[in-house]
Design a protein around this motif. Structure first.
Motif, PDB file in Angstrom:
ATOM      1  N   ILE A 139       0.753  -1.051  -0.007  1.00 19.81           N
ATOM      2  CA  ILE A 139       0.108  -0.091  -0.101  1.00 19.81           C
ATOM      3  C   ILE A 139       0.967   1.197   0.222  1.00 19.81           C
ATOM      4  O   ILE A 139       0.484   2.104  -0.838  1.00 19.81           O
ATOM      5  N   GLY A 140       2.017   1.263   0.769  1.00 18.30           N
ATOM      6  CA  GLY A 140       2.776   2.441   0.835  1.00 18.30           C
ATOM      7  C   GLY A 140       3.625   2.757  -0.251  1.00 18.30           C
ATOM      8  O   GLY A 140       3.573   3.658  -0.926  1.00 18.30           O
ATOM      9  N   ARG A 141       4.172   1.674  -0.765  1.00 18.33           N
ATOM     10  CA  ARG A 141       4.833   1.813  -2.139  1.00 18.33           C
ATOM     11  C   ARG A 141       4.052   2.240  -3.235  1.00 18.33           C
ATOM     12  O   ARG A 141       4.562   3.188  -4.087  1.00 18.33           O
ATOM     13  N   ASN A 142       2.730   1.685  -3.455  1.00 20.27           N
ATOM     14  CA  ASN A 142       1.913   2.014  -4.451  1.00 20.27           C
ATOM     15  C   ASN A 142       1.744   3.618  -4.333  1.00 20.27           C
ATOM     16  O   ASN A 142       1.580   4.577  -5.477  1.00 20.27           O
ATOM     17  N   ALA A 143       1.291   4.146  -3.284  1.00 25.03           N
ATOM     18  CA  ALA A 143       0.891   5.399  -2.682  1.00 25.03           C
ATOM     19  C   ALA A 143       2.072   6.345  -3.336  1.00 25.03           C
ATOM     20  O   ALA A 143       1.934   7.284  -3.936  1.00 25.03           O
ATOM     21  N   GLY A 144       3.390   5.889  -3.012  1.00 25.85           N
ATOM     22  CA  GLY A 144       4.536   6.634  -3.206  1.00 25.85           C
ATOM     23  C   GLY A 144       4.587   6.675  -4.905  1.00 25.85           C
ATOM     24  O   GLY A 144       5.034   7.714  -5.390  1.00 25.85           O
ATOM     25  N   LYS A 145       4.840   5.615  -5.274  1.00 29.94           N
ATOM     26  CA  LYS A 145       4.861   5.457  -6.863  1.00 29.94           C
ATOM     27  C   LYS A 145       3.593   6.392  -7.709  1.00 29.94           C
ATOM     28  O   LYS A 145       4.093   6.932  -8.701  1.00 29.94           O
ATOM     29  N   PHE A 146       2.626   6.117  -7.151  1.00 33.50           N
ATOM     30  CA  PHE A 146       1.255   6.877  -8.005  1.00 33.50           C
ATOM     31  C   PHE A 146       1.845   8.231  -7.766  1.00 33.50           C
ATOM     32  O   PHE A 146       1.319   9.142  -8.793  1.00 33.50           O
ATOM     33  N   ALA A 147       2.112   8.800  -6.814  1.00 33.28           N
ATOM     34  CA  ALA A 147       2.222  10.322  -6.338  1.00 33.28           C
ATOM     35  C   ALA A 147       3.423  10.899  -7.450  1.00 33.28           C
ATOM     36  O   ALA A 147       3.461  11.747  -8.130  1.00 33.28           O
ATOM     37  N   VAL A 148       4.710   9.930  -7.734  1.00 33.79           N
ATOM     38  CA  VAL A 148       5.951  10.306  -8.314  1.00 33.79           C
ATOM     39  C   VAL A 148       5.446  10.639  -9.779  1.00 33.79           C
ATOM     40  O   VAL A 148       5.941  11.210 -10.440  1.00 33.79           O
ATOM     41  N   ARG A 149       4.786   9.454 -10.084  1.00 37.00           N
ATOM     42  CA  ARG A 149       4.314   9.518 -11.767  1.00 37.00           C
ATOM     43  C   ARG A 149       3.507  10.430 -12.344  1.00 37.00           C
ATOM     44  O   ARG A 149       3.489  10.756 -13.461  1.00 37.00           O
ATOM     45  N   ARG A 150       2.831  11.276 -11.215  1.00 36.42           N
ATOM     46  CA  ARG A 150       2.058  12.333 -11.633  1.00 36.42           C
ATOM     47  C   ARG A 150       2.901  13.903 -11.890  1.00 36.42           C
ATOM     48  O   ARG A 150       2.035  14.716 -11.965  1.00 36.42           O
ATOM     49  N   LEU A 151       4.115  13.638 -11.319  1.00 40.45           N
ATOM     50  CA  LEU A 151       4.794  15.036 -11.248  1.00 40.45           C
ATOM     51  C   LEU A 151       4.919  15.627 -12.959  1.00 40.45           C
ATOM     52  O   LEU A 151       4.926  14.966 -13.683  1.00 40.45           O
ATOM     53  N   ASN A 152       5.015  16.881 -12.798  1.00 44.33           N
ATOM     54  CA  ASN A 152       5.169  17.699 -14.123  1.00 44.33           C
ATOM     55  C   ASN A 152       4.035  17.420 -15.153  1.00 44.33           C
ATOM     56  O   ASN A 152       4.317  17.108 -16.133  1.00 44.33           O
ATOM     57  N   PRO A 153       2.828  17.569 -14.421  1.00 43.75           N
ATOM     58  CA  PRO A 153       1.723  17.403 -15.707  1.00 43.75           C
ATOM     59  C   PRO A 153       1.532  18.400 -16.549  1.00 43.75           C
ATOM     60  O   PRO A 153       2.082  19.565 -16.390  1.00 43.75           O
ATOM     61  N   ARG A 154       0.863  18.158 -17.749  1.00 49.59           N
ATOM     62  CA  ARG A 154       0.565  19.409 -18.628  1.00 49.59           C
ATOM     63  C   ARG A 154      -0.952  19.407 -18.844  1.00 49.59           C
ATOM     64  O   ARG A 154      -1.569  18.526 -18.179  1.00 49.59           O
ATOM     65  N   LYS A 155      -1.237  20.311 -19.680  1.00 50.50           N
ATOM     66  CA  LYS A 155      -2.588  20.658 -19.847  1.00 50.50           C
ATOM     67  C   LYS A 155      -2.918  19.787 -21.164  1.00 50.50           C
ATOM     68  O   LYS A 155      -2.263  19.946 -21.947  1.00 50.50           O
ATOM     69  N   ALA A 156      -4.236  19.173 -21.274  1.00 51.48           N
ATOM     70  CA  ALA A 156      -4.597  18.613 -22.558  1.00 51.48           C
ATOM     71  C   ALA A 156      -5.290  19.679 -23.548  1.00 51.48           C
ATOM     72  O   ALA A 156      -5.996  20.522 -22.921  1.00 51.48           O
ATOM     73  N   GLN A 157      -4.963  19.599 -24.672  1.00 48.87           N
ATOM     74  CA  GLN A 157      -6.056  20.252 -25.558  1.00 48.87           C
ATOM     75  C   GLN A 157      -7.477  19.453 -25.618  1.00 48.87           C
ATOM     76  O   GLN A 157      -7.411  18.406 -25.651  1.00 48.87           O
ATOM     77  N   SER A 158      -8.443  20.481 -26.061  1.00 48.65           N
ATOM     78  CA  SER A 158      -9.611  20.069 -25.788  1.00 48.65           C
ATOM     79  C   SER A 158     -10.160  19.244 -26.974  1.00 48.65           C
ATOM     80  O   SER A 158      -9.342  19.693 -28.129  1.00 48.65           O
ATOM     81  N   ALA A 159     -10.462  18.116 -27.013  1.00 43.54           N
ATOM     82  CA  ALA A 159     -10.815  17.326 -28.005  1.00 43.54           C
ATOM     83  C   ALA A 159     -11.841  16.318 -27.543  1.00 43.54           C
ATOM     84  O   ALA A 159     -12.222  16.195 -26.397  1.00 43.54           O
ATOM     85  N   ARG A 160     -12.431  15.375 -28.605  1.00 42.65           N
ATOM     86  CA  ARG A 160     -13.240  14.358 -28.577  1.00 42.65           C
ATOM     87  C   ARG A 160     -12.581  13.271 -28.832  1.00 42.65           C
ATOM     88  O   ARG A 160     -12.272  12.750 -29.801  1.00 42.65           O
ATOM     89  N   VAL A 161     -12.290  12.422 -27.794  1.00 42.29           N
ATOM     90  CA  VAL A 161     -11.253  11.370 -27.802  1.00 42.29           C
ATOM     91  C   VAL A 161     -11.749  10.074 -26.865  1.00 42.29           C
ATOM     92  O   VAL A 161     -12.755  10.188 -26.068  1.00 42.29           O
ATOM     93  N   PRO A 162     -11.123   8.832 -27.290  1.00 39.84           N
ATOM     94  CA  PRO A 162     -11.343   7.598 -26.223  1.00 39.84           C
ATOM     95  C   PRO A 162     -11.025   8.088 -24.912  1.00 39.84           C
ATOM     96  O   PRO A 162      -9.921   8.833 -24.601  1.00 39.84           O
TER      97      PRO A 162
END
Length: 468
Positions: A232-255
Motif C-alpha cells: 500500500i505504501g509503495r503504491n501510494a509513493g509510486k502513484f504520486a511520483v508518476r504524476r509529477l510535471n503534468p501538462r494541460k491537455a488540448q480540448s478534443a473528442r477522444v476515447p
C-alpha cells in the motif's frame, strides 16, 4: 412518517492501549420480542425493530509520528410502528424495559398524528427469509492498538522511502465489528455479525507549487484479505511520483479510459439510476429503460449479496426478505430495478430484497456487492489502438445529473499517444451523457474487489475532454 430519538451517551474516547474485550453481543433474546408486544399493546397494527451494536479502533501516523488513536463503542435500537397506513420511527440507546415501553407508546402516538402513506407496511409472511447461508463476514480476533499502529507505520514508511516523495498526509489503519439483529411482528427474527479492516496511505511528491498527491488503500472483512501494508505504501509513493510535471491537455473528442481505481464511480451512477425510489419518482434517466439495451453486447453487471467475505454482503435485507444474486445488466440489457417493499408497491412489482436501513429511519433500496464483470482484453490491449486519448486515474467533483444523465467531472491522469501512456495531465474536464457512455463502454480484464462497488478498467469512446 415521523421519527424521534431518545438516547443516553455512547462511549467514545481515545485510548492509550488496546486491552482485549468481550465480543459485541446481542441484547437479551426476548427484548425485541417484548418490544413488539409493547408496541402492539400501545395500539400498533405491526412493528419491527433493528438493534445495532458495534466497536471500532482507528489509528494514524504522519511523518513517522503517531497522529491519532481513537476507540469507540456504541449500541442503538430503532423501532418502527404501523397504525393503519401510517408509520413512525423512534430510536434509543436506553435499553431499560420501562424506557422501551415509553418508547413504544411514543412511536404509536406519533404514527397516529402523521399523514397516511399508501405504500408503507411490513412484509407479508410468505416473503420472509426462513434460512440463510454463512457468508463468513466475521473474524473473532480483535487486533491490538499496537498492531494497528505497526500497520500504519509500515505503510507510511514504505511510501516515504519511494524516491521523489517529499511529504506525507499520513497512513491510517482501522478495525471494527458490528452485530445486527432484526425482529418484526410478522414473525421474522434474524441476526448476523460483521467485522472489517481498512488501511490507507496518502503522500506528496515534488516541491513547492509543483507538488502532486496520490494514495492507495485496502479494505477487507478478514485481515488475511487486506493488501500488505508495504505494498500500500509503495503504491501510494509510486502513484504520486508518476504524476509529477503534468501538462494541460488540448480540448478534443477522444476515447477515455477509466483506471479501475475510478471506474467504479461509473457503476455507482448506474446503481443510482436503477434505484426503485428514483424510478418511482420519475427522477432517473433510465426510468423507461427496463428490458432495453443500455450497455454494449456482452456486458454483465451483477449485484451479489451472497458473496463470501464481500464488503457489501448481507444474508437478509432490512425488511427480513431473502437476498439473492441478480444480473442487473445481462448482455447489455437492463433486467431489474433495486426494490424495497415501498418502491415495489409504488411500481406494482415484487420486491428484490435490496432494503437497507439505520435505526432512525425507513428502509430504502441499495446495492450489496455491485460489480461489472471482466472483459477479455488486458489494459494494454484496451489502449493499444488509441492514437490520442485520456487515461484517468483520479476524479474530482460530482457533476452528474441523475434525471438527464448529463455527466461532467474534473479529472487527472495520463495522455495516451500511439497506444501508450505518454505524460501526466491535470486540470481537465471530461463530459458526456451516461446513456451514451454506457452504450460505448468496453471493460478490461483487471477487476479487483476493493469495496462494495467495483469495476475493471473501462474504455469509453467519443467523450469530450476540455483542457487548455
Amino acid at each position: 412518517m415521523a421519527k424521534a430519538k431518545s438516547s443516553s451517551p455512547k462511549k467514545s474516547r481515545p485510548k492509550k492501549s488496546g486491552p482485549k474485550k468481550s465480543e459485541s453481543s446481542a441484547p437479551d433474546a426476548n427484548l425485541l420480542g417484548d418490544l413488539m408486544k409493547w408496541a402492539k399493546a400501545a395500539g400498533a397494527d405491526a412493528a419491527d425493530a433493528l438493534y445495532v451494536n458495534g466497536e471500532s479502533i482507528s489509528v494514524a501516523q504522519r511523518m513517522g509520528a503517531r497522529e491519532k488513536l481513537e476507540s469507540s463503542e456504541g449500541r442503538d435500537l430503532g423501532l418502527r410502528v404501523f397504525v393503519g397506513q401510517r408509520q413512525a420511527f423512534v430510536s434509543s440507546t436506553d435499553f431499560a424495559p420501562a424506557s422501551l415501553r415509553i418508547l413504544a407508546q411514543r412511536a404509536v402516538d406519533m404514527a397516529r398524528a402523521v399523514p397516511e402513506d399508501p405504500v408503507c407496511g411490513i412484509a407479508p409472511e410468505e416473503l420472509l427469509a426462513t434460512k440463510w447461508p454463512d457468508l463468513d463476514l466475521y473474524e473473532k480476533k480483535r487486533p491490538t492498538t499496537k498492531s494497528l499502529l505497526a500497520l500504519a507505520a509500515e505503510a507510511e514508511d514504505a511510501a516515504r522511502s519511494v524516491r521523489g516523495v517529499t511529504n506525507s498526509e499520513g497512513a491510517e489503519a482501522s478495525w471494527g465489528r458490528t452485530s445486527f439483529v432484526l425482529a418484526a411482528s410478522n414473525g421474522f427474527s434474524g441476526a448476523y455479525r460483521r467485522s472489517g479492516y481498512s488501511l490507507s496511505c496518502a503522500v506528496l511528491a515534488g516541491e513547492g507549487t509543483a507538488m502532486e498527491r496520490d494514495y492507495e488503500w485496502s479494505s477487507a472483512i478478514h485481515f488475511d484479505d487486506l493488501m500488505a501494508a508495504a505494498r500500500i505504501g509503495r503504491n501510494a509513493g509510486k502513484f504520486a511520483v508518476r504524476r509529477l510535471n503534468p501538462r494541460k491537455a488540448q480540448s478534443a473528442r477522444v476515447p477515455v479510459v477509466y483506471d479501475r481505481r475510478v471506474s467504479s464511480g461509473l457503476i455507482g451512477h448506474l446503481a443510482g439510476a436503477i434505484n426503485g425510489r428514483a424510478v418511482a419518482r420519475g427522477t432517473s434517466f433510465l426510468k423507461d429503460k427496463m428490458g432495453a439495451k443500455v450497455f454494449a453486447d456482452g456486458i454483465r453487471i451483477l449485484d451479489n449479496p451472497l458473496r463470501k467475505r464481500g464488503l457489501g454482503s448481507r444474508p437478509f435485507d432490512a425488511e427480513g426478505l431473502s437476498t439473492r444474486r441478480y444480473a442487473v445488466i445481462d448482455d447489455g440489457v437492463l433486467t431489474t430495478w433495486l426494490l424495497d417493499l415501498a418502491a415495489a408497491r409504488q411500481l406494482g412489482l415484487k420486491p428484490t430484497g435490496h432494503a437497507a436501513r439505520g435505526t432512525s429511519g425507513p428502509p430504502s433500496p441499495t446495492t450489496s456487492n455491485f460489480y461489472l464483470e471482466n472483459g477479455e482484453a488486458t489494459v494494454d490491449e484496451l489502449i493499444s489502438d488509441i492514437k490520442s486519448g485520456l487515461f484517468i486515474t483520479d476524479m474530482i467533483g460530482f457533476g452528474v445529473n441523475g434525471v438527464t444523465g448529463d455527466y461532467s467531472r474534473g479529472a487527472s491522469g495520463f495522455w495516451i499517444e500511439k497506444g501508450k501512456l505518454a505524460w501526466p495531465v491535470s486540470g481537465i474536464t471530461v463530459a458526456g451523457n451516461l446513456k451514451g457512455m454506457f452504450l460505448n463502454m468496453t471493460p478490461a480484464n483487471d477487476l479487483q474487489f476493493k469495496g462494495s462497488t467495483n469495476a475493471p478498467t473501462v474504455r469509453i469512446e467519443g467523450m469530450t475532454v476540455a483542457g487548455s
